[in-house]
Design a protein around this motif. Structure first.
Motif, PDB file in Angstrom:
ATOM      1  N   SER A  16     -68.370   5.027  39.127  1.00 26.12           N
ATOM      2  CA  SER A  16     -68.274   3.665  38.623  1.00 26.12           C
ATOM      3  C   SER A  16     -68.440   3.966  36.861  1.00 26.12           C
ATOM      4  O   SER A  16     -69.192   4.906  36.766  1.00 26.12           O
ATOM      5  N   VAL A  17     -67.787   3.282  36.333  1.00 22.96           N
ATOM      6  CA  VAL A  17     -67.723   3.762  34.693  1.00 22.96           C
ATOM      7  C   VAL A  17     -68.161   2.307  33.949  1.00 22.96           C
ATOM      8  O   VAL A  17     -67.827   1.382  34.065  1.00 22.96           O
ATOM      9  N   PHE A  18     -69.181   2.683  33.152  1.00 22.29           N
ATOM     10  CA  PHE A  18     -69.933   1.782  32.317  1.00 22.29           C
ATOM     11  C   PHE A  18     -69.286   1.914  30.881  1.00 22.29           C
ATOM     12  O   PHE A  18     -69.071   2.771  30.320  1.00 22.29           O
ATOM     13  N   SER A  19     -69.258   0.850  30.356  1.00 24.47           N
ATOM     14  CA  SER A  19     -69.194   0.779  28.762  1.00 24.47           C
ATOM     15  C   SER A  19     -70.357   0.432  27.880  1.00 24.47           C
ATOM     16  O   SER A  19     -70.899  -0.555  28.357  1.00 24.47           O
ATOM     17  N   PHE A  20     -70.717   1.154  26.791  1.00 26.73           N
ATOM     18  CA  PHE A  20     -71.864   0.915  26.043  1.00 26.73           C
ATOM     19  C   PHE A  20     -71.322   0.467  24.513  1.00 26.73           C
ATOM     20  O   PHE A  20     -71.981   0.601  23.498  1.00 26.73           O
ATOM     21  N   HIS A  21     -70.146  -0.133  24.405  1.00 23.29           N
ATOM     22  CA  HIS A  21     -69.424  -0.435  23.192  1.00 23.29           C
ATOM     23  C   HIS A  21     -70.257  -1.444  22.876  1.00 23.29           C
ATOM     24  O   HIS A  21     -71.236  -2.440  23.384  1.00 23.29           O
ATOM     25  N   ALA A  22     -70.238  -1.743  21.344  1.00 21.93           N
ATOM     26  CA  ALA A  22     -71.241  -2.690  20.369  1.00 21.93           C
ATOM     27  C   ALA A  22     -71.124  -4.137  20.970  1.00 21.93           C
ATOM     28  O   ALA A  22     -72.122  -4.834  20.980  1.00 21.93           O
ATOM     29  N   THR A  23     -69.810  -4.639  21.541  1.00 25.28           N
ATOM     30  CA  THR A  23     -69.857  -5.912  22.166  1.00 25.28           C
ATOM     31  C   THR A  23     -70.473  -5.985  23.691  1.00 25.28           C
ATOM     32  O   THR A  23     -70.230  -7.355  23.914  1.00 25.28           O
ATOM     33  N   LYS A  24     -70.763  -5.231  24.247  1.00 27.09           N
ATOM     34  CA  LYS A  24     -71.158  -5.222  25.544  1.00 27.09           C
ATOM     35  C   LYS A  24     -72.971  -5.560  25.587  1.00 27.09           C
ATOM     36  O   LYS A  24     -73.584  -5.587  24.672  1.00 27.09           O
ATOM     37  N   VAL A  25     -73.266  -5.794  26.784  1.00 29.98           N
ATOM     38  CA  VAL A  25     -74.626  -6.307  27.079  1.00 29.98           C
ATOM     39  C   VAL A  25     -75.696  -5.225  26.805  1.00 29.98           C
ATOM     40  O   VAL A  25     -76.686  -5.786  26.255  1.00 29.98           O
ATOM     41  N   PHE A  26     -75.275  -3.908  26.726  1.00 26.48           N
ATOM     42  CA  PHE A  26     -76.165  -2.892  26.418  1.00 26.48           C
ATOM     43  C   PHE A  26     -75.216  -1.875  25.556  1.00 26.48           C
ATOM     44  O   PHE A  26     -74.413  -1.569  26.036  1.00 26.48           O
ATOM     45  N   ASN A  27     -75.684  -1.631  24.268  1.00 23.07           N
ATOM     46  CA  ASN A  27     -74.900  -0.832  23.497  1.00 23.07           C
ATOM     47  C   ASN A  27     -75.374   0.627  23.055  1.00 23.07           C
ATOM     48  O   ASN A  27     -76.774   0.564  22.940  1.00 23.07           O
ATOM     49  N   THR A  28     -74.621   1.400  22.868  1.00 24.95           N
ATOM     50  CA  THR A  28     -75.141   2.704  22.023  1.00 24.95           C
ATOM     51  C   THR A  28     -74.222   3.000  20.856  1.00 24.95           C
ATOM     52  O   THR A  28     -73.679   3.916  20.501  1.00 24.95           O
ATOM     53  N   ILE A  29     -73.765   1.713  20.112  1.00 22.51           N
ATOM     54  CA  ILE A  29     -72.901   1.560  19.049  1.00 22.51           C
ATOM     55  C   ILE A  29     -71.430   1.798  19.736  1.00 22.51           C
ATOM     56  O   ILE A  29     -70.818   0.856  19.920  1.00 22.51           O
ATOM     57  N   GLU A  30     -70.901   3.053  20.083  1.00 27.72           N
ATOM     58  CA  GLU A  30     -70.009   3.215  21.003  1.00 27.72           C
ATOM     59  C   GLU A  30     -70.419   4.026  22.192  1.00 27.72           C
ATOM     60  O   GLU A  30     -71.354   4.876  21.589  1.00 27.72           O
ATOM     61  N   GLY A  31     -70.237   4.072  23.319  1.00 30.01           N
ATOM     62  CA  GLY A  31     -70.499   4.973  24.216  1.00 30.01           C
ATOM     63  C   GLY A  31     -70.199   4.342  25.743  1.00 30.01           C
ATOM     64  O   GLY A  31     -69.655   3.253  25.849  1.00 30.01           O
ATOM     65  N   GLY A  32     -70.412   5.295  26.456  1.00 33.20           N
ATOM     66  CA  GLY A  32     -70.107   4.844  28.147  1.00 33.20           C
ATOM     67  C   GLY A  32     -70.686   5.874  28.809  1.00 33.20           C
ATOM     68  O   GLY A  32     -71.404   6.915  28.446  1.00 33.20           O
ATOM     69  N   ALA A  33     -70.583   5.740  30.317  1.00 31.23           N
ATOM     70  CA  ALA A  33     -71.145   6.607  31.098  1.00 31.23           C
ATOM     71  C   ALA A  33     -70.415   6.253  32.524  1.00 31.23           C
ATOM     72  O   ALA A  33     -69.701   5.430  32.854  1.00 31.23           O
ATOM     73  N   VAL A  34     -70.474   7.431  33.330  1.00 29.77           N
ATOM     74  CA  VAL A  34     -69.942   7.567  34.628  1.00 29.77           C
ATOM     75  C   VAL A  34     -71.134   7.684  35.588  1.00 29.77           C
ATOM     76  O   VAL A  34     -72.045   8.431  35.280  1.00 29.77           O
ATOM     77  N   ALA A  35     -71.443   7.003  36.556  1.00 27.85           N
ATOM     78  CA  ALA A  35     -72.278   7.146  37.517  1.00 27.85           C
ATOM     79  C   ALA A  35     -71.501   7.548  39.032  1.00 27.85           C
ATOM     80  O   ALA A  35     -70.271   7.180  39.264  1.00 27.85           O
ATOM     81  N   PHE A  36     -72.261   8.300  39.791  1.00 28.53           N
ATOM     82  CA  PHE A  36     -71.626   8.777  40.759  1.00 28.53           C
ATOM     83  C   PHE A  36     -72.550   9.632  41.748  1.00 28.53           C
ATOM     84  O   PHE A  36     -73.727   9.645  41.328  1.00 28.53           O
ATOM     85  N   SER A  37     -72.350  10.159  42.787  1.00 24.40           N
ATOM     86  CA  SER A  37     -73.274  10.950  43.669  1.00 24.40           C
ATOM     87  C   SER A  37     -72.909  12.411  43.736  1.00 24.40           C
ATOM     88  O   SER A  37     -73.776  13.294  43.915  1.00 24.40           O
ATOM     89  N   ASP A  38     -71.515  12.605  43.814  1.00 23.07           N
ATOM     90  CA  ASP A  38     -71.185  14.068  44.004  1.00 23.07           C
ATOM     91  C   ASP A  38     -71.619  15.059  42.780  1.00 23.07           C
ATOM     92  O   ASP A  38     -71.139  14.777  41.509  1.00 23.07           O
ATOM     93  N   LYS A  39     -72.497  15.899  42.924  1.00 19.99           N
ATOM     94  CA  LYS A  39     -73.008  16.643  41.953  1.00 19.99           C
ATOM     95  C   LYS A  39     -71.849  17.586  41.126  1.00 19.99           C
ATOM     96  O   LYS A  39     -71.950  17.834  40.211  1.00 19.99           O
ATOM     97  N   LEU A  67     -80.106   2.319  36.039  1.00 22.40           N
ATOM     98  CA  LEU A  67     -79.131   1.930  36.861  1.00 22.40           C
ATOM     99  C   LEU A  67     -79.308   2.365  38.569  1.00 22.40           C
ATOM    100  O   LEU A  67     -78.560   1.876  39.309  1.00 22.40           O
ATOM    101  N   GLU A  68     -80.392   3.042  38.727  1.00 22.63           N
ATOM    102  CA  GLU A  68     -80.638   3.363  40.334  1.00 22.63           C
ATOM    103  C   GLU A  68     -79.568   4.123  40.828  1.00 22.63           C
ATOM    104  O   GLU A  68     -78.988   3.805  41.870  1.00 22.63           O
ATOM    105  N   VAL A  69     -79.139   5.236  40.111  1.00 19.59           N
ATOM    106  CA  VAL A  69     -77.951   6.197  40.455  1.00 19.59           C
ATOM    107  C   VAL A  69     -78.315   7.220  40.526  1.00 19.59           C
ATOM    108  O   VAL A  69     -79.369   7.805  39.797  1.00 19.59           O
ATOM    109  N   PRO A  70     -77.613   8.402  41.776  1.00 15.68           N
ATOM    110  CA  PRO A  70     -77.983   9.468  41.675  1.00 15.68           C
ATOM    111  C   PRO A  70     -77.564  10.516  40.584  1.00 15.68           C
ATOM    112  O   PRO A  70     -78.311  11.332  40.053  1.00 15.68           O
ATOM    113  N   GLU A  71     -76.285  10.234  40.156  1.00 17.02           N
ATOM    114  CA  GLU A  71     -75.981  11.203  38.881  1.00 17.02           C
ATOM    115  C   GLU A  71     -75.379  10.369  37.914  1.00 17.02           C
ATOM    116  O   GLU A  71     -74.642   9.260  38.323  1.00 17.02           O
TER     117      GLU A  71
END
Ligand code: PLP
Length: 356
Positions: A167-190, A38-42
């Protein structure tokens, strides 16, 4: 899904280690690989996209009752995440050309209680990130993108997760990329990584130390491995989608009464969805086309209808704003089937049924 054997091989080590969850080896590995992809720092992995959104909002520490500007042309999760944090959603209208929040209407909605903007990159269509950031800076507001639809999208050469405070991503089964259920937050502040870590793991920082009132929103190792396997195939999968997407676009664009969303320049899409707008000069209404397609065994979705602001749990509860464009899109939109293995014959059949 990845090939069955690939996944089964990949989960074998779990029968040796018995390390099934609690930020294991694969959790760590997937966080690292997603940061690169995703080319994100964190990046912080979560049990699903909704909890990722809910905990990111919580991590910002907004005062109870504060106002958050968002749009109602989205999945119910976006609005729920705001309300479940004891904040007030202030709904803004969207743009007809791409369904994202109308940035020209945001400033009028700002009051002394406003603390954040939560825009949605709906269908992977990129919001006007520059203008939203300008407004946020001017009024000292946080920006959290619901990027659930935008996995792998890039704008002006930057991964989409680089805009706003998070930015919040979803990795739900119906999404373009899945982890069965899952998600992630991308950001720069450690520091946000540490806050989210506490919120997703009970605030536990040592065998005898709990520093914060956290929830449980960790991703387990089976899901992380599913993600690692799917990531091996993401390029090829997005490419397959691209072909279907282009076939649809080329063959639907000239049908009277069928309108397609505009694509911004400088955007690399992920081809996750194929929404069409059934305009008033089409031979039938959106609802009739939905049924017509269903009779041919083609299952489309009225995604997003109704607006979240019109749902039973929210109706007439919040500030009344003119949502004319959002209402119009909601009344006209139909999302067509799109997935890696949709073959040309089926796509062709879908186009023919729409041509009537
Ligand atoms: C899928 C989705 C979510 C929630 O993600 P889950 O992983 O299903 O919890 C949030 N917002 C939007 C726009 C979504 O499409």
């Amino acid at each position: 899904m990845p090939p069955y054997e690939e996944y089964i091989e990949a989960i074998k080590p779990l029968w040796e280690s018995h390390w099934l969850t609690n930020m294991g080896e694969y959790h760590k590995k997937l966080e690292e690989q997603l940061k690169k992809y995703l080319e994100v720092p964190e990046l912080s992995l979560m049990v699903n996209g909704h909890m990722a959104l809910e905990l990111t909002i919580q991590a910002m520490g907004f005062p109870k009752g504060a106002e958050v500007i968002t749009s109602p042309f989205t999945f119910i999760s976006t609005t729920h995440a705001i309300v479940r944090n004891h904040l007030k959603p202030v709904f803004s209208d969207v743009k007809l050309e791409d369904g994202t929040i109308d940035e020209t209407k945001i400033e009028d909605l700002i009051t002394e209680k406003t603390v954040a903007i939560i825009p949605i990159h709906v269908y992977g269509n990129v919001c006007n990130v520059e203008e939203i950031q300008r407004i946020a800076d001017k009024y000292n507001l946080k920006v959290i993108y619901d990027a659930a639809h935008a996995f792998g999208v890039s704008y002006k050469g930057n991964g989409i997760g680089n805009y706003g405070d998070a930015s919040v991503f979803s990795f739900h089964a119906t999404k373009v990329f899945n982890t069965i259920e899952g998600g992630a937050v991308a950001f720069s502040d450690k520091k946000l990584y540490e806050r989210l870590y506490n919120l997703k793991n009970f605030g536990i920082r040592g065998e005898e130390l709990v520093t914060e009132v956290g929830a449980n929103a960790k991703m387990n190792e089976f899901c992380a491995i599913m993600g690692l396997c799917n990531l091996n195939h993401i390029k090829e999968n997005l490419n397959k989608r691209k072909h279907i997407y282009e076939y649809y676009r080329n063959n639907l664009k000239d049908i009277q009464g069928v309108r397609l969303f505009e694509n911004k320049t400088d955007v690399i899409l992920n081809y996750a969805y194929f929404p069409v707008l059934v305009e008033d000069n089409y031979i039938m209404s959106r609802d009739e086309l939905y049924v017509h397609l269903k009779h041919s065994n083609i299952y489309t979705r009225k995604y997003f209808y109704p607006l979240t602001s019109d749902q039973a749990c929210f109706k007439n509860k919040y500030k009344k704003v003119d949502l004319e464009n959002a209402r119009e899109l909601s009344r006209k939109v139909l999302v067509l089937p799109i997935y890696e293995d949709l073959d040309r014959k089926d796509a062709c059949n879908i186009v023919e049924v729409i041509k009537y």
